[in-house]
Design a protein around this motif. Structure first.
Motif, mmCIF file in Angstrom:
data_model
loop_
_atom_site.group_PDB
_atom_site.id
_atom_site.type_symbol
_atom_site.label_atom_id
_atom_site.label_comp_id
_atom_site.label_asym_id
_atom_site.label_seq_id
_atom_site.Cartn_x
_atom_site.Cartn_y
_atom_site.Cartn_z
ATOM 1 N N LEU A 187 0.832 -1.208 0.000
ATOM 2 C CA LEU A 187 0.000 0.000 0.000
ATOM 3 C C LEU A 187 0.866 1.258 0.000
ATOM 4 O O LEU A 187 0.559 2.236 -0.690
ATOM 5 C CB LEU A 187 -0.930 0.002 1.212
ATOM 6 N N GLN A 188 1.953 1.235 0.765
ATOM 7 C CA GLN A 188 2.834 2.405 0.791
ATOM 8 C C GLN A 188 3.549 2.603 -0.538
ATOM 9 O O GLN A 188 3.743 3.730 -0.993
ATOM 10 C CB GLN A 188 3.848 2.292 1.933
ATOM 11 N N LEU A 189 3.914 1.516 -1.194
ATOM 12 C CA LEU A 189 4.529 1.639 -2.518
ATOM 13 C C LEU A 189 3.551 2.256 -3.515
ATOM 14 O O LEU A 189 3.947 3.049 -4.379
ATOM 15 C CB LEU A 189 4.999 0.272 -3.022
ATOM 16 N N VAL A 190 2.278 1.899 -3.406
ATOM 17 C CA VAL A 190 1.271 2.530 -4.269
ATOM 18 C C VAL A 190 1.271 4.038 -4.036
ATOM 19 O O VAL A 190 1.247 4.834 -4.985
ATOM 20 C CB VAL A 190 -0.132 1.935 -4.013
ATOM 21 N N ASN A 191 1.317 4.455 -2.764
ATOM 22 C CA ASN A 191 1.367 5.889 -2.453
ATOM 23 C C ASN A 191 2.600 6.549 -3.068
ATOM 24 O O ASN A 191 2.528 7.658 -3.613
ATOM 25 C CB ASN A 191 1.367 6.109 -0.942
ATOM 26 N N ILE A 192 3.748 5.877 -2.955
ATOM 27 C CA ILE A 192 4.997 6.432 -3.483
ATOM 28 C C ILE A 192 4.915 6.576 -5.002
ATOM 29 O O ILE A 192 5.313 7.607 -5.559
ATOM 30 C CB ILE A 192 6.186 5.539 -3.065
ATOM 31 N N LEU A 193 4.395 5.560 -5.672
ATOM 32 C CA LEU A 193 4.258 5.615 -7.126
ATOM 33 C C LEU A 193 3.279 6.704 -7.544
ATOM 34 O O LEU A 193 3.519 7.460 -8.491
ATOM 35 C CB LEU A 193 3.796 4.256 -7.649
ATOM 36 N N ARG A 194 2.178 6.797 -6.832
ATOM 37 C CA ARG A 194 1.145 7.797 -7.155
ATOM 38 C C ARG A 194 1.662 9.216 -6.936
ATOM 39 O O ARG A 194 1.345 10.132 -7.701
ATOM 40 C CB ARG A 194 -0.080 7.535 -6.277
ATOM 41 N N ASP A 195 2.466 9.412 -5.879
ATOM 42 C CA ASP A 195 2.908 10.756 -5.495
ATOM 43 C C ASP A 195 4.318 11.079 -5.982
ATOM 44 O O ASP A 195 4.901 12.087 -5.558
ATOM 45 C CB ASP A 195 2.876 10.893 -3.963
ATOM 46 N N ALA A 196 4.886 10.245 -6.850
ATOM 47 C CA ALA A 196 6.297 10.393 -7.218
ATOM 48 C C ALA A 196 6.620 11.775 -7.770
ATOM 49 O O ALA A 196 7.634 12.384 -7.410
ATOM 50 C CB ALA A 196 6.691 9.314 -8.228
ATOM 51 N N PRO A 266 -8.793 -1.326 1.313
ATOM 52 C CA PRO A 266 -7.606 -0.608 0.826
ATOM 53 C C PRO A 266 -6.912 -1.332 -0.321
ATOM 54 O O PRO A 266 -6.379 -0.682 -1.226
ATOM 55 C CB PRO A 266 -6.700 -0.538 2.068
ATOM 56 N N ALA A 267 -6.935 -2.674 -0.316
ATOM 57 C CA ALA A 267 -6.316 -3.429 -1.410
ATOM 58 C C ALA A 267 -7.076 -3.196 -2.710
ATOM 59 O O ALA A 267 -6.466 -3.016 -3.778
ATOM 60 C CB ALA A 267 -6.273 -4.918 -1.083
ATOM 61 N N MET A 268 -8.404 -3.196 -2.651
ATOM 62 C CA MET A 268 -9.197 -2.999 -3.861
ATOM 63 C C MET A 268 -8.944 -1.617 -4.463
ATOM 64 O O MET A 268 -8.795 -1.466 -5.682
ATOM 65 C CB MET A 268 -10.689 -3.165 -3.548
ATOM 66 N N ILE A 269 -8.880 -0.608 -3.594
ATOM 67 C CA ILE A 269 -8.596 0.747 -4.076
ATOM 68 C C ILE A 269 -7.165 0.827 -4.599
ATOM 69 O O ILE A 269 -6.891 1.472 -5.622
ATOM 70 C CB ILE A 269 -8.857 1.777 -2.956
ATOM 71 N N GLY A 270 -6.239 0.135 -3.916
ATOM 72 C CA GLY A 270 -4.851 0.112 -4.363
ATOM 73 C C GLY A 270 -4.683 -0.538 -5.719
ATOM 74 O O GLY A 270 -3.913 -0.065 -6.568
ATOM 75 N N VAL A 271 -5.407 -1.629 -5.960
ATOM 76 C CA VAL A 271 -5.344 -2.319 -7.258
ATOM 77 C C VAL A 271 -5.805 -1.379 -8.365
ATOM 78 O O VAL A 271 -5.167 -1.283 -9.429
ATOM 79 C CB VAL A 271 -6.202 -3.601 -7.232
ATOM 80 N N ARG A 272 -6.906 -0.670 -8.129
ATOM 81 C CA ARG A 272 -7.411 0.251 -9.151
ATOM 82 C C ARG A 272 -6.429 1.409 -9.375
ATOM 83 O O ARG A 272 -6.225 1.851 -10.522
ATOM 84 C CB ARG A 272 -8.781 0.788 -8.738
ATOM 85 N N THR A 273 -5.815 1.891 -8.302
ATOM 86 C CA THR A 273 -4.823 2.967 -8.440
ATOM 87 C C THR A 273 -3.649 2.511 -9.289
ATOM 88 O O THR A 273 -3.180 3.251 -10.169
ATOM 89 C CB THR A 273 -4.320 3.418 -7.052
ATOM 90 N N LEU A 274 -3.180 1.282 -9.074
ATOM 91 C CA LEU A 274 -2.079 0.757 -9.887
ATOM 92 C C LEU A 274 -2.478 0.652 -11.355
ATOM 93 O O LEU A 274 -1.669 0.920 -12.244
ATOM 94 C CB LEU A 274 -1.645 -0.622 -9.374
ATOM 95 N N GLU A 275 -3.722 0.252 -11.605
ATOM 96 C CA GLU A 275 -4.193 0.187 -12.989
ATOM 97 C C GLU A 275 -4.109 1.561 -13.658
ATOM 98 O O GLU A 275 -3.647 1.685 -14.798
ATOM 99 C CB GLU A 275 -5.633 -0.325 -13.034
#
Length: 320
Positions: A187-196, A266-275
């Protein structure tokens, strides 16, 4: 104190997750999140030296070694970029700390252990970037950071659930602790990728310096979004996906439906964010990716109605 009212304006997915929890879990989890969110607000305020001092004091207050801090934190209210919800959090800091004293000894221990790790990670973040734009040294440093600020939350959630939830899971606690760590880190990696992109412009690069160097890049180069950065970016997207996969595996293993729903959101939202990040490619460094609120509401409704059916989660995991 109404923890949920304080949580609502400063959280997106975790407010919903915590609201769904049984009462025995809701109180320590909500309080832990409020404390972490308050320390994060302190860490994000404007004066670096002042926020390090106040973060250290807040960590001592959580540990029961510091007195009330309301007057000191009042000076941070209204800092540039601070939301109304964050201002209210700072105003309520003493009340939140007092609520910690009202928890059972076991809950106090777990919350304090968790916040000791999180505030260590936040302090590390504050001291790391004082010399201008720089990158973390290597993958181990990035993984350590994601553990300190999020992987430890997966451990906390697991310990509290094993103590308080009857027939929580048939899996061994050690297995669930490991999955919980991976989930939090993902989940934190998703945040890092999103906010890079935002982080780079603020002087922070979480991507490993040795990987950049091997690609002939320096942190400052990423501000121009070079195509040669894509393999590194894709590699960390894959690691984030692996963490979310661990989160789905963790959630599938949970027996009580309400706890399973709260855990998987949070995982479901994270999966969609990665998409969305993958669809945007390196353009995500220029424009911050965000799942629309309408989609989040749809995911919440669908997951809640089906009570996060384990068979549906298995199918979602297979697609991941």
């Amino acid at each position: 104190m109404n923890e949920l009212e304080l949580l609502k304006p400063v959280s997106r997915s975790f407010y919903i997750s915590i609201r769904l929890l049984p009462k025995a879990l809701r109180e320590p989890v909500a309080l832990a999140y409020l404390l972490a969110r308050t320390s994060d607000t302190i860490a994000d305020s404007s004066d670096v030296d002042k926020r390090i001092e106040l973060l250290d004091r807040f960590a001592r207050a959580i540990a029961g070694k510091e007195q009330a801090m309301g007057n000191d934190l009042a000076q941070l209210r209204g800092s540039p970029g601070m939301t109304d919800g964050e201002n209210v959090l700072l105003e309520a800091a003493d009340e939140i700390l007092q609520s910690l004293q009202n928890l059972s000894p076991e809950d106090q221990r777990d919350v304090r252990d968790l916040l000791a790790v999180i505030t260590r990670g936040q302090r590390q973040d504050l001291t790391r970037w004082r010399g201008g734009l720089a990158a973390l040294a290597n993958a181990d440093e990035l993984r350590e950071y994601t553990y300190l600020v999020a992987g430890c939350v997966g451990e906390f959630w697991t310990r509290v659930c094993f103590r308080k939830v009857q027939s929580f899971t048939a899996r061994m606690e050690a297995d669930m602790l490991e999955l919980g760590r991976k989930y939090g880190r993902g989940l934190q990696l998703v945040n890092i990728l999103r906010d890079a992109g935002t982080d780079l412009r603020a002087g922070r690069c979480y991507f490993p310096e040795d990987e950049l160097r091997n690609a002939g890049l320096a942190p400052a180069d990423l501000l121009n979004v070079p195509a040669t950065f894509l393999p590194i970016y894709s590699r960390w997207i894959a690691e984030a996906r692996s963490g979310l996969d661990a989160g789905l595996e963790y959630s599938i293993a949970i027996n009580p439906a309400r706890v399973r729903v709260a855990t998987v959101l949070p995982a479901m939202i994270g999966v969609r964010t990665l998409e969305l990040i993958e669809e945007s490619g390196l353009e995500a460094l220029r424009t911050r990716v965000k799942v629309p609120r309408s989609e989040v509401r749809g995911m919440i409704a669908s997951t809640t109605i089906t009570l996060a059916s384990q068979s549906r989660l298995r199918r979602a995991r297979a697609k991941l």
